[in-house]
Design a protein around this motif. Structure first.
Motif, PDB file in Angstrom:
ATOM      1  N   ILE A 192      85.846 -48.872  63.026  1.00 43.16           N
ATOM      2  CA  ILE A 192      87.139 -49.329  62.491  1.00 43.16           C
ATOM      3  C   ILE A 192      88.122 -48.159  62.439  1.00 43.16           C
ATOM      4  O   ILE A 192      89.290 -48.286  62.797  1.00 43.16           O
ATOM      5  CB  ILE A 192      86.949 -49.966  61.089  1.00 43.16           C
ATOM      6  N   ARG A 193      87.620 -46.979  62.042  1.00 39.48           N
ATOM      7  CA  ARG A 193      88.546 -45.837  61.971  1.00 39.48           C
ATOM      8  C   ARG A 193      89.031 -45.451  63.372  1.00 39.48           C
ATOM      9  O   ARG A 193      90.182 -45.045  63.541  1.00 39.48           O
ATOM     10  CB  ARG A 193      87.925 -44.643  61.231  1.00 39.48           C
ATOM     11  N   THR A 194      88.177 -45.611  64.360  1.00 42.13           N
ATOM     12  CA  THR A 194      88.618 -45.339  65.734  1.00 42.13           C
ATOM     13  C   THR A 194      89.730 -46.314  66.126  1.00 42.13           C
ATOM     14  O   THR A 194      90.733 -45.912  66.732  1.00 42.13           O
ATOM     15  CB  THR A 194      87.428 -45.499  66.720  1.00 42.13           C
ATOM     16  N   LYS A 195      89.552 -47.593  65.761  1.00 39.22           N
ATOM     17  CA  LYS A 195      90.597 -48.586  66.064  1.00 39.22           C
ATOM     18  C   LYS A 195      91.900 -48.226  65.343  1.00 39.22           C
ATOM     19  O   LYS A 195      92.992 -48.352  65.902  1.00 39.22           O
ATOM     20  CB  LYS A 195      90.165 -49.989  65.613  1.00 39.22           C
ATOM     21  N   LEU A 196      91.783 -47.782  64.104  1.00 41.06           N
ATOM     22  CA  LEU A 196      92.981 -47.415  63.335  1.00 41.06           C
ATOM     23  C   LEU A 196      93.654 -46.183  63.940  1.00 41.06           C
ATOM     24  O   LEU A 196      94.878 -46.067  63.944  1.00 41.06           O
ATOM     25  CB  LEU A 196      92.607 -47.155  61.867  1.00 41.06           C
ATOM     26  N   THR A 197      92.841 -45.278  64.472  1.00 43.65           N
ATOM     27  CA  THR A 197      93.387 -44.071  65.106  1.00 43.65           C
ATOM     28  C   THR A 197      94.172 -44.448  66.359  1.00 43.65           C
ATOM     29  O   THR A 197      95.271 -43.919  66.592  1.00 43.65           O
ATOM     30  CB  THR A 197      92.241 -43.092  65.463  1.00 43.65           C
ATOM     31  N   GLU A 198      93.624 -45.390  67.137  1.00 45.15           N
ATOM     32  CA  GLU A 198      94.343 -45.839  68.346  1.00 45.15           C
ATOM     33  C   GLU A 198      95.692 -46.436  67.972  1.00 45.15           C
ATOM     34  O   GLU A 198      96.679 -46.257  68.672  1.00 45.15           O
ATOM     35  CB  GLU A 198      93.521 -46.921  69.077  1.00 45.15           C
ATOM     36  N   LYS A 199      95.724 -47.139  66.856  1.00 50.69           N
ATOM     37  CA  LYS A 199      96.957 -47.844  66.490  1.00 50.69           C
ATOM     38  C   LYS A 199      97.962 -46.966  65.751  1.00 50.69           C
ATOM     39  O   LYS A 199      99.158 -47.027  66.007  1.00 50.69           O
ATOM     40  CB  LYS A 199      96.601 -49.063  65.617  1.00 50.69           C
ATOM     41  N   TYR A 200      97.463 -46.154  64.827  1.00 54.20           N
ATOM     42  CA  TYR A 200      98.380 -45.434  63.932  1.00 54.20           C
ATOM     43  C   TYR A 200      98.376 -43.916  64.110  1.00 54.20           C
ATOM     44  O   TYR A 200      99.157 -43.221  63.468  1.00 54.20           O
ATOM     45  CB  TYR A 200      98.024 -45.740  62.471  1.00 54.20           C
ATOM     46  N   GLY A 201      97.460 -43.406  64.933  1.00 56.34           N
ATOM     47  CA  GLY A 201      97.334 -41.947  65.064  1.00 56.34           C
ATOM     48  C   GLY A 201      96.331 -41.400  64.056  1.00 56.34           C
ATOM     49  O   GLY A 201      96.011 -42.059  63.058  1.00 56.34           O
ATOM     50  N   ARG A 202      95.861 -40.202  64.336  1.00 57.73           N
ATOM     51  CA  ARG A 202      94.736 -39.661  63.572  1.00 57.73           C
ATOM     52  C   ARG A 202      95.051 -39.449  62.086  1.00 57.73           C
ATOM     53  O   ARG A 202      94.283 -39.854  61.220  1.00 57.73           O
ATOM     54  CB  ARG A 202      94.270 -38.344  64.206  1.00 57.73           C
ATOM     55  N   ASP A 203      96.185 -38.813  61.808  1.00 58.60           N
ATOM     56  CA  ASP A 203      96.474 -38.474  60.410  1.00 58.60           C
ATOM     57  C   ASP A 203      96.541 -39.724  59.533  1.00 58.60           C
ATOM     58  O   ASP A 203      95.978 -39.772  58.433  1.00 58.60           O
ATOM     59  CB  ASP A 203      97.797 -37.708  60.303  1.00 58.60           C
ATOM     60  N   THR A 204      97.241 -40.738  60.037  1.00 58.78           N
ATOM     61  CA  THR A 204      97.361 -41.969  59.257  1.00 58.78           C
ATOM     62  C   THR A 204      95.997 -42.651  59.136  1.00 58.78           C
ATOM     63  O   THR A 204      95.602 -43.094  58.047  1.00 58.78           O
ATOM     64  CB  THR A 204      98.388 -42.915  59.915  1.00 58.78           C
ATOM     65  N   ALA A 205      95.272 -42.716  60.249  1.00 56.66           N
ATOM     66  CA  ALA A 205      93.954 -43.379  60.219  1.00 56.66           C
ATOM     67  C   ALA A 205      93.017 -42.689  59.233  1.00 56.66           C
ATOM     68  O   ALA A 205      92.230 -43.340  58.542  1.00 56.66           O
ATOM     69  CB  ALA A 205      93.347 -43.394  61.617  1.00 56.66           C
ATOM     70  N   GLU A 206      93.114 -41.374  59.151  1.00 53.21           N
ATOM     71  CA  GLU A 206      92.248 -40.632  58.218  1.00 53.21           C
ATOM     72  C   GLU A 206      92.615 -40.889  56.760  1.00 53.21           C
ATOM     73  O   GLU A 206      91.840 -40.615  55.854  1.00 53.21           O
ATOM     74  CB  GLU A 206      92.320 -39.130  58.506  1.00 53.21           C
ATOM     75  N   SER A 207      93.835 -41.391  56.542  1.00 54.62           N
ATOM     76  CA  SER A 207      94.263 -41.622  55.155  1.00 54.62           C
ATOM     77  C   SER A 207      93.965 -43.051  54.689  1.00 54.62           C
ATOM     78  O   SER A 207      94.084 -43.363  53.505  1.00 54.62           O
ATOM     79  CB  SER A 207      95.767 -41.348  55.024  1.00 54.62           C
ATOM     80  N   ILE A 208      93.596 -43.928  55.622  1.00 52.75           N
ATOM     81  CA  ILE A 208      93.382 -45.341  55.269  1.00 52.75           C
ATOM     82  C   ILE A 208      91.968 -45.541  54.709  1.00 52.75           C
ATOM     83  O   ILE A 208      90.992 -45.092  55.309  1.00 52.75           O
ATOM     84  CB  ILE A 208      93.592 -46.248  56.507  1.00 52.75           C
ATOM     85  N   ARG A 209      91.903 -46.220  53.584  1.00 51.00           N
ATOM     86  CA  ARG A 209      90.582 -46.452  52.984  1.00 51.00           C
ATOM     87  C   ARG A 209      89.896 -47.668  53.605  1.00 51.00           C
ATOM     88  O   ARG A 209      90.535 -48.692  53.828  1.00 51.00           O
ATOM     89  CB  ARG A 209      90.721 -46.620  51.471  1.00 51.00           C
ATOM     90  N   ILE A 210      88.619 -47.516  53.864  1.00 49.32           N
ATOM     91  CA  ILE A 210      87.813 -48.618  54.404  1.00 49.32           C
ATOM     92  C   ILE A 210      86.694 -48.894  53.400  1.00 49.32           C
ATOM     93  O   ILE A 210      85.782 -48.077  53.221  1.00 49.32           O
ATOM     94  CB  ILE A 210      87.217 -48.257  55.787  1.00 49.32           C
ATOM     95  N   GLN A 211      86.804 -50.036  52.728  1.00 52.02           N
ATOM     96  CA  GLN A 211      85.781 -50.421  51.753  1.00 52.02           C
ATOM     97  C   GLN A 211      84.629 -51.130  52.460  1.00 52.02           C
ATOM     98  O   GLN A 211      84.822 -51.774  53.487  1.00 52.02           O
ATOM     99  CB  GLN A 211      86.353 -51.419  50.743  1.00 52.02           C
ATOM    100  N   TYR A 212      83.460 -51.059  51.835  1.00 53.72           N
ATOM    101  CA  TYR A 212      82.341 -51.891  52.276  1.00 53.72           C
ATOM    102  C   TYR A 212      82.188 -53.034  51.270  1.00 53.72           C
ATOM    103  O   TYR A 212      82.363 -52.835  50.059  1.00 53.72           O
ATOM    104  CB  TYR A 212      81.026 -51.083  52.340  1.00 53.72           C
ATOM    105  N   GLY A 213      81.839 -54.210  51.749  1.00 50.38           N
ATOM    106  CA  GLY A 213      81.546 -55.327  50.857  1.00 50.38           C
ATOM    107  C   GLY A 213      80.390 -56.144  51.397  1.00 50.38           C
ATOM    108  O   GLY A 213      80.229 -56.301  52.614  1.00 50.38           O
ATOM    109  N   GLY A 214      79.579 -56.670  50.501  1.00 45.48           N
ATOM    110  CA  GLY A 214      78.422 -57.477  50.899  1.00 45.48           C
ATOM    111  C   GLY A 214      77.224 -57.063  50.078  1.00 45.48           C
ATOM    112  O   GLY A 214      76.532 -56.108  50.415  1.00 45.48           O
ATOM    113  N   SER A 215      77.026 -57.762  48.936  1.00 42.95           N
ATOM    114  CA  SER A 215      75.913 -57.481  48.031  1.00 42.95           C
ATOM    115  C   SER A 215      75.876 -56.018  47.568  1.00 42.95           C
ATOM    116  O   SER A 215      74.795 -55.449  47.384  1.00 42.95           O
ATOM    117  CB  SER A 215      74.577 -57.896  48.668  1.00 42.95           C
TER     118      SER A 215
END
Ligand code: PGA
Length: 263
Positions: A192-215
Motif C-alpha cells: 500500500i505504501r508503494t502505491k501511495l508513493t506512486e501517487k503522492y511521492g515518497r515524502d507524502t507517502a511516508e507521512s500517511i498512516r496505514i492502520q491494520y484491522g481484523g481481530s
C-alpha cells in the motif's frame, strides 16, 4: 515520525446509555494525551451523546458512514458537512461490511472519499481482500484497485494535510478471530505504501498512516504495531470493552517510540 492512530469502530452495537458508558470508561482510563491518537467511531445516532462525554478530552470522534452529496433529497443519508457540524473528525469509507453486505462499489467509495476530504474532514479509507481472493493470490491486485479507485479524487494536498489514513483490513480477519500474521499484514502495508508513493511521492507517502484491522486485540497489538508500516489499529469487537481497548492503547504508547522514523 508517524503517530499511531488507534480507533474503535463500534459498528451497529450499543444503545445510547451503553455508548455513553463506554465512552466515559475510556475517557477515565486514557493515558496522558500526546503519544498516540485515539478515537471512537459510534453509530451516527449516538455521535452527539458521545461527543458530550469526550468534550475537552483528547479522545477523537469518527463516523462510520457518509453520503457524497452536499445536500438535498437523499432520504436517510447524512452529508460530510452534517458530520463536521457534529464535531466529527474523520469518517470511514469502504469498510468491508459496507462493500460486501451493503453492496458499495469501488466507485461509490471513491465518491465518498472525495466528499469527505473536500469538506476538510479526515478520511479512513478501508481496503482488503476476501479469503477467496487471498487463496487465488489476488490480494495485491484487489487492494491496489481499491486504493486507486478510492483515492482517484483525493489529491496530495489532503494527504499532506494529514487528512488521509488507510486501513488495511483483510475481510477474512474481520470479526472472525483470525488475525493476519504480522508478516502478512506488513507485506500488504508495504505494498500500500508503494502505491501511495506512486501517487503522492515518497515524502507524502511516508507521512500517511496505514492502520491494520481484523481481530486486533490487546494480545496481538504489540506484535502488529512493531511492524515498520503498521501505524495503528482499527478495532471492532475488542473496542467494545473499555479495559481491552485501553490495553491496546497502552500497547501502542509503549510501541510508539521510534516507529515510522524515516531514514
Ligand atoms: P474486528 O473488526 O476487530 O471485530 O475484527 C475490525 C473492523 O471491522 O474494523
Amino acid at each position: 515520525m508517524r503517530k499511531f492512530l488507534i480507533a474503535g469502530n463500534w459498528k451497529m452495537n450499543l444503545n445510547r446509555a451503553e455508548s455513553v458508558d463506554l465512552a466515559t470508561r475510556i475517557v477515565a482510563k486514557m493515558p496522558a494525551p500526546g503519544a498516540v491518537e485515539v478515537g471512537v467511531i459510534p453509530t451516527l445516532l449516538h455521535l452527539e451523546a458521545v461527543r458530550q462525554v469526550i468534550r475537552g478530552h483528547s479522545l477523537q470522534l469518527g463516523a462510520q458512514n457518509v453520503y457524497f452529496e452536499k445536500k438535498g433529497a437523499f432520504t436517510g443519508e447524512v452529508s460530510p458537512a452534517m458530520l463536521k457540524d457534529m464535531g466529527v473528525q474523520y469518517v470511514l469509507a469502504g469498510h468491508s461490511e459496507r462493500r460486501h453486505i451493503l453492496g458499495e462499489s469501488d466507485e461509490l467509495v471513491g465518491k465518498k472519499a472525495h466528499a469527505v476530504v473536500a469538506e476538510g474532514l479526515g478520511l479512513i479509507l478501508c481496503v482488503g481482500e476476501t479469503l477467496d481472493q487471498r487463496k487465488k493470490s489476488e490480494t495485491m491486485e484487489i487492494v491496489g484497485r481499491q486504493i486507486e479507485t478510492g483515492l482517484a479524487q483525493v489529491d496530495a494536498a489532503a494527504a499532506q494535510a494529514g487528512h488521509l489514513v488507510i486501513a488495511y483490513e483483510p475481510v477474512w480477519a474481520i470479526g472472525t478471530g483470525l488475525t493476519a500474521t504480522a508478516a502478512q499484514a506488513q507485506e500488504a502495508h508495504a505494498f500500500i505504501r508503494t502505491k501511495l508513493t506512486e501517487k503522492y511521492g515518497r515524502d507524502t507517502a511516508e507521512s500517511i498512516r496505514i492502520q491494520y484491522g481484523g481481530s486486533a486485540k490487546k494480545a496481538n497489538a504489540a506484535e502488529l504495531l512493531a511492524q515498520k508500516d503498521i501505524d495503528g489499529l482499527l478495532i471492532g469487537g475488542a473496542s467494545l470493552m473499555a479495559d481491552e481497548f485501553i490495553g491496546i492503547v497502552l500497547a501502542a504508547v509503549a510501541a510508539q517510540s521510534g516507529h515510522g522514523n524515516v531514514a
